[in-house]
Design a protein around this motif. Structure first.
Motif, PDB file in Angstrom:
ATOM      1  N   GLU A 135       0.824  -1.213   0.000  1.00 47.88           N
ATOM      2  CA  GLU A 135       0.000   0.000   0.000  1.00 47.88           C
ATOM      3  C   GLU A 135       0.860   1.265   0.000  1.00 47.88           C
ATOM      4  N   PRO A 136       1.721   1.416  -1.010  1.00 42.56           N
ATOM      5  CA  PRO A 136       2.714   2.496  -0.950  1.00 42.56           C
ATOM      6  C   PRO A 136       2.116   3.887  -1.058  1.00 42.56           C
ATOM      7  N   VAL A 137       0.865   4.014  -1.493  1.00 45.05           N
ATOM      8  CA  VAL A 137       0.322   5.361  -1.656  1.00 45.05           C
ATOM      9  C   VAL A 137      -0.915   5.610  -0.794  1.00 45.05           C
ATOM     10  N   SER A 138      -1.373   4.594  -0.046  1.00 48.00           N
ATOM     11  CA  SER A 138      -2.654   4.800   0.638  1.00 48.00           C
ATOM     12  C   SER A 138      -2.538   5.804   1.781  1.00 48.00           C
ATOM     13  N   ALA A 139      -1.312   6.073   2.268  1.00 45.03           N
ATOM     14  CA  ALA A 139      -1.170   7.066   3.333  1.00 45.03           C
ATOM     15  C   ALA A 139      -0.945   8.462   2.757  1.00 45.03           C
ATOM     16  N   LEU A 140      -0.909   8.566   1.441  1.00 45.20           N
ATOM     17  CA  LEU A 140      -0.581   9.855   0.829  1.00 45.20           C
ATOM     18  C   LEU A 140      -1.823  10.560   0.328  1.00 45.20           C
ATOM     19  N   ASP A 141      -1.676  11.846   0.152  1.00 38.86           N
ATOM     20  CA  ASP A 141      -2.744  12.646  -0.394  1.00 38.86           C
ATOM     21  C   ASP A 141      -2.975  12.285  -1.865  1.00 38.86           C
ATOM     22  N   VAL A 142      -4.212  12.416  -2.319  1.00 38.42           N
ATOM     23  CA  VAL A 142      -4.555  11.931  -3.661  1.00 38.42           C
ATOM     24  C   VAL A 142      -3.653  12.532  -4.742  1.00 38.42           C
ATOM     25  N   SER A 143      -3.369  13.837  -4.653  1.00 39.00           N
ATOM     26  CA  SER A 143      -2.557  14.467  -5.697  1.00 39.00           C
ATOM     27  C   SER A 143      -1.128  13.943  -5.677  1.00 39.00           C
ATOM     28  N   VAL A 144      -0.644  13.595  -4.484  1.00 43.10           N
ATOM     29  CA  VAL A 144       0.722  13.092  -4.370  1.00 43.10           C
ATOM     30  C   VAL A 144       0.778  11.624  -4.793  1.00 43.10           C
ATOM     31  N   GLN A 145      -0.358  10.921  -4.617  1.00 42.05           N
ATOM     32  CA  GLN A 145      -0.413   9.510  -5.019  1.00 42.05           C
ATOM     33  C   GLN A 145       0.007   9.356  -6.473  1.00 42.05           C
ATOM     34  N   ALA A 146      -0.522  10.221  -7.335  1.00 42.82           N
ATOM     35  CA  ALA A 146      -0.235  10.113  -8.763  1.00 42.82           C
ATOM     36  C   ALA A 146       1.261  10.263  -9.021  1.00 42.82           C
ATOM     37  N   GLN A 147       1.885  11.205  -8.336  1.00 48.27           N
ATOM     38  CA  GLN A 147       3.327  11.410  -8.537  1.00 48.27           C
ATOM     39  C   GLN A 147       4.109  10.153  -8.170  1.00 48.27           C
ATOM     40  N   VAL A 148       3.741   9.559  -7.032  1.00 44.59           N
ATOM     41  CA  VAL A 148       4.498   8.388  -6.577  1.00 44.59           C
ATOM     42  C   VAL A 148       4.260   7.205  -7.499  1.00 44.59           C
ATOM     43  N   ILE A 149       3.009   7.043  -7.937  1.00 43.39           N
ATOM     44  CA  ILE A 149       2.707   5.954  -8.881  1.00 43.39           C
ATOM     45  C   ILE A 149       3.506   6.140 -10.170  1.00 43.39           C
ATOM     46  N   ASN A 150       3.537   7.368 -10.689  1.00 46.16           N
ATOM     47  CA  ASN A 150       4.303   7.629 -11.913  1.00 46.16           C
ATOM     48  C   ASN A 150       5.775   7.313 -11.709  1.00 46.16           C
ATOM     49  N   LEU A 151       6.282   7.694 -10.524  1.00 50.20           N
ATOM     50  CA  LEU A 151       7.692   7.416 -10.233  1.00 50.20           C
ATOM     51  C   LEU A 151       7.941   5.908 -10.241  1.00 50.20           C
ATOM     52  N   LEU A 152       7.027   5.149  -9.603  1.00 50.98           N
ATOM     53  CA  LEU A 152       7.204   3.698  -9.549  1.00 50.98           C
ATOM     54  C   LEU A 152       7.197   3.109 -10.957  1.00 50.98           C
ATOM     55  N   GLU A 153       6.297   3.593 -11.803  1.00 53.05           N
ATOM     56  CA  GLU A 153       6.228   3.073 -13.173  1.00 53.05           C
ATOM     57  C   GLU A 153       7.498   3.391 -13.947  1.00 53.05           C
ATOM     58  N   GLN A 154       7.983   4.609 -13.754  1.00 56.27           N
ATOM     59  CA  GLN A 154       9.183   5.036 -14.475  1.00 56.27           C
ATOM     60  C   GLN A 154      10.397   4.217 -14.023  1.00 56.27           C
ATOM     61  N   LEU A 155      10.482   3.965 -12.712  1.00 60.26           N
ATOM     62  CA  LEU A 155      11.610   3.186 -12.191  1.00 60.26           C
ATOM     63  C   LEU A 155      11.546   1.750 -12.686  1.00 60.26           C
ATOM     64  N   GLN A 156      10.325   1.230 -12.840  1.00 61.81           N
ATOM     65  CA  GLN A 156      10.182  -0.138 -13.336  1.00 61.81           C
ATOM     66  C   GLN A 156      10.835  -0.271 -14.711  1.00 61.81           C
ATOM     67  N   GLY A 157      10.605   0.738 -15.567  1.00 65.44           N
ATOM     68  CA  GLY A 157      11.218   0.710 -16.884  1.00 65.44           C
ATOM     69  C   GLY A 157      12.728   0.849 -16.812  1.00 65.44           C
ATOM     70  N   GLU A 158      13.181   1.756 -15.940  1.00 66.79           N
ATOM     71  CA  GLU A 158      14.620   2.021 -15.872  1.00 66.79           C
ATOM     72  C   GLU A 158      15.404   0.839 -15.335  1.00 66.79           C
ATOM     73  N   PHE A 159      14.872   0.205 -14.304  1.00 64.11           N
ATOM     74  CA  PHE A 159      15.662  -0.811 -13.612  1.00 64.11           C
ATOM     75  C   PHE A 159      15.132  -2.222 -13.822  1.00 64.11           C
ATOM     76  N   ASN A 160      14.166  -2.405 -14.725  1.00 67.46           N
ATOM     77  CA  ASN A 160      13.646  -3.721 -15.038  1.00 67.46           C
ATOM     78  C   ASN A 160      13.148  -4.431 -13.781  1.00 67.46           C
ATOM     79  N   LEU A 161      12.297  -3.734 -13.018  1.00 65.38           N
ATOM     80  CA  LEU A 161      11.827  -4.269 -11.742  1.00 65.38           C
ATOM     81  C   LEU A 161      10.548  -5.073 -11.932  1.00 65.38           C
TER      82      LEU A 161
END
Lengths: 332, 367
Positions: free
Chosen positions: B207-233
């Protein structure tokens, strides 16, 4: 470092490497983020360094400042008693000085507080007596904090059987009244110095700290950052001393500071009862004890060591109280 | 990781030599079979007697593929977080097996466990409690290097920490700040940087974003997606927000009372759910359209979730299911594709009467 209220410094770091999409989102979000941080302020205030907050709080408390000044004075007195008086506390002149009344004109002189039934300067004895009290107080507290802190930490961290065994031992020691236990223990020594008293009080007093430490460790152990440390593969030592101890030590410090005053009082009580320190050692407890024989004719012989003792104990307890209030966010 | 200074996207692929062997994309990197975690319920102070067990995770099987995101959804108390803890070896498994690249890891300890931890990391739910308040950001992100000194030589650690801060979109000059000087979203970025430090292949996000504010959730989700591509996670993404899970996941697993009830691609689950529980869960997703809200038909479940200490016999959902029949109380439905279905509805579903909903309306909403 910029002030943390400077929200400008919270703007995400613009940087070419990160994908455009992500950054577009971030910049658009920046304004909202600033306002959204506000509801978190209470949480952040609380989380802002506990010691930093406590210190800011303490500096404004007159009681804390007064007790700290008094304690510093007593510590200096314990280390350099000759700086406060020229008189020899062991010089006894029964011909000239037997129960001589306080002479207020003899400011900071040998006769300032008068002379006791053996013709010794009460002022000099009050000054030199600080050493025994402060030594006992500080060393017992140090020993108790290390011993109790370690056992409490081990009990709280390992839990289960280890905790059960340590907790039962703590319960047994906790059942022995400090004074009674010290009487029995010290009776076993024929010559008693400050260090024998320190040993006896430390052996009987560590359980209080152990309980507090165990409770604090049990709470901190559950926290996510300790779990995160385990997930990284951190060993027991790292978890205990880098993650748990710094976050569990606050209540221990509070209890230890308050207890310090109590140990000084206990030492004086033991010396008064004749089972603590013995005569060549200068101690307020011994002086109070010998003063009771002349209490009707010369009450000042009792008054000065007793006042010094009360002031010392009070100073430590007041400081402990202030530290507790400062460290406990609920009392703010 | 970006030691050559080529920037985070330039030097995206980490030194692969550190990993034992490469698993091609689409192959399982983590295989979980019949994983069980029971918490014993005991009675008595001195002589503890076990009187039962909370069956938090009770026979869960799934594969996590290389490079994919597997979403795990379910209501509170269904065992999602316990599953994450058991996979991370933070709680010992009661039974079953977890294989990482074919190697059993659920019963490892000592050095072998420490080595596996390098490859499986975790991002925590609450960024306010998952960072040690007494450590600076540099110490928090640098701690993985102290625990695993072989990952970064001593002299390069400061640089490595600053690179990580850069990768997660924080100013590398923040290295000497304390966690309380950051906002929730920034703290979660620090948590993600710590998870990335060891260059893991799998990150379990609880639940990496459930404690965050809705607007910040999107930023963190985008970061996770971007890192997945970069580091093949490969991500295992636990959440209770169905829209976010749909957005980020390639496949989705639905849990109910310690069991996986349905698992499939996001389209199969969101548009062609065959398990009644999944259908009920999806029908509860808020629809941001007042007119559509009127017309859709919600499935309102009656009763409470049964106690995991005493789950119902047979199918665990039968006590709240409108399709339940006698067979459901006797026979545990296996998690397998029902033979009578075809097309996108043909995916793992643990129901004797698995079928798509009649009305067939789109109840999932894309974020």
């Amino acid at each position: 470092m910029p002030d943390i209220h400077d929200e400008d410094s919270f703007e995400p770091h613009p940087k070419p490497g990160i994908s455009r999409l992500d950054y577009a989102g971030e910049q658009g979000m920046a304004v909202e983020q600033e306002t959204l941080v506000e509801p978190d302020v209470a949480k952040r205030e609380e989380a802002r360094s506990l010691w930093g907050d406590a210190w800011r709080d303490l500096r404004r408390r007159p009681i804390f400042l007064l007790s700290v000044v008094l304690i510093l004075l007593l510590v200096v007195m314990a280390v350099f008693p000759w700086a406060f008086t020229d008189a020899n506390p062991r010089k006894a002149d029964l011909v000239h000085d037997y129960l001589r009344r306080p002479d207020w004109t003899d400011f900071f002189g040998a006769g300032w507080f008068g002379y006791d039934a053996q013709g010794r300067s009460i002022y000099a004895r009050v000054v030199y007596g600080a050493r025994a009290s402060i030594t006992v107080g500080i060393f017992v507290t140090a020993a108790v904090t290390v011993l109790g802190g370690l056992t409490g930490m081990v009990a709280g961290y390992y839990g289960r059987a280890v905790d059960a065994v340590i907790s039962r031992v703590v319960d047994i020691f906790f059942g022995i009244p400090l004074l009674l236990g010290a009487l029995v223990l010290l009776n076993a020594f024929t010559t008693r110095t400050v260090w024998t008293v320190v040993l006896a009080l430390a052996v009987l007093g560590w359980t209080q700290i152990a309980r507090v430490m165990r409770g604090a460790v049990l709470t901190v152990k559950q926290s996510d950052y300790v779990v995160a440390g385990r997930a990284l593969g951190a060993g027991t030592g790292r978890l205990m001393f880098r993650h748990i101890l710094p976050n569990a030590v606050a209540p221990v410090i509070v209890v230890a500071t308050i207890a310090l005053g109590g140990y000084i009082a206990t030492e004086a009580t033991l010396s008064f009862l004749g089972i603590g320190l013995q005569d060549p050692t200068i101690s307020w407890g011994i002086d109070i004890s010998s003063a009771q024989k002349v209490i009707r004719t010369a009450p000042y012989v009792l008054f000065f060591p007793a006042a010094a003792l009360s002031a010392t104990v009070l100073a430590f307890i007041m400081m402990g109280d202030a530290v507790r209030d400062a460290l406990d966010p609920k009392l703010r | 990781m970006t030691a050559d200074g080529a920037g985070p996207t330039g030097a995206a692929v980490p030194e692969e030599a550190a990993f034992a062997q490469e698993v091609p994309r689409g192959e399982p990197i983590l295989e979980v079979r019949d994983l069980v975690k029971h918490f014993p319920l005991t009675r008595g102070v001195l002589f503890k007697k076990q009187v039962g067990a909370v069956k938090a995770v009770d026979g869960v099987s799934f594969d996590l593929m290389q490079g994919e995101t597997l979403g795990i959804v379910g209501e509170s108390g269904c065992g999602k977080s316990t599953l994450a803890k058991v996979l991370m070896n933070l709680e010992p498994a009661t039974g079953g097996s977890v294989r990482y690249k074919g190697e059993e890891i659920s019963r490892l300890s000592g050095g072998a466990l420490k080595a596996v931890r390098r490859n499986i990391q975790m991002v925590f739910q609450d960024p306010y409690t998952s960072l040690n308040p007494r450590m600076t950001v540099g110490d928090i992100i640098g701690e993985p290097f102290e625990i695993h000194p072989e990952v970064a030589p001593r002299g390069d650690r400061r640089k490595a920490v600053q690179d990580l801060l850069d990768v997660v979109g924080l100013n590398p000059e923040y290295i000497n700040r304390y966690p309380h000087q950051f906002s929730g979203g920034q703290r979660q970025r620090i948590g993600i940087a710590r998870g990335l430090a060891l260059k893991p292949e799998i990150i379990i996000c609880d639940e990496p974003v459930s404690a965050l504010d809705v607007s910040v959730q999107a930023q963190v989700i985008n970061l996770l997606e971007q890192l997945q591509g970069e580091f093949n996670l490969s991500y295992m993404f636990i959440a209770h927000d169905l829209s976010i899970v749909r957005h980020i996941s390639d496949r989705v697993g639905v849990m109910y009372l310690g069991k996986m009830v349905e698992i499939g691609s996001d389209e199969q689950i969101y548009d062609h759910a065959t398990h009644p529980y999944t259908q009920a869960l999806l029908s509860a997703v808020p629809v941001p359209d007042p007119t559509a809200r009127e017309s859709r038909d919600r499935i309102v479940l009656t009763g409470d979730v049964p106690s995991p200490a005493n789950p119902p016999s047979g199918c665990r959902f039968r006590t709240r299911c409108w399709k339940a029949q006698e067979r459901c109380a006797v026979e545990v439905p296996p998690l397998a594709p029902p033979g009578w279905l075809s097309g996108p509805a043909f995916h793992d579903s643990a129901c004797h009467f698995a079928a798509e909903r009649e009305s067939g309306e789109d109840v999932g909403s894309r974020p």
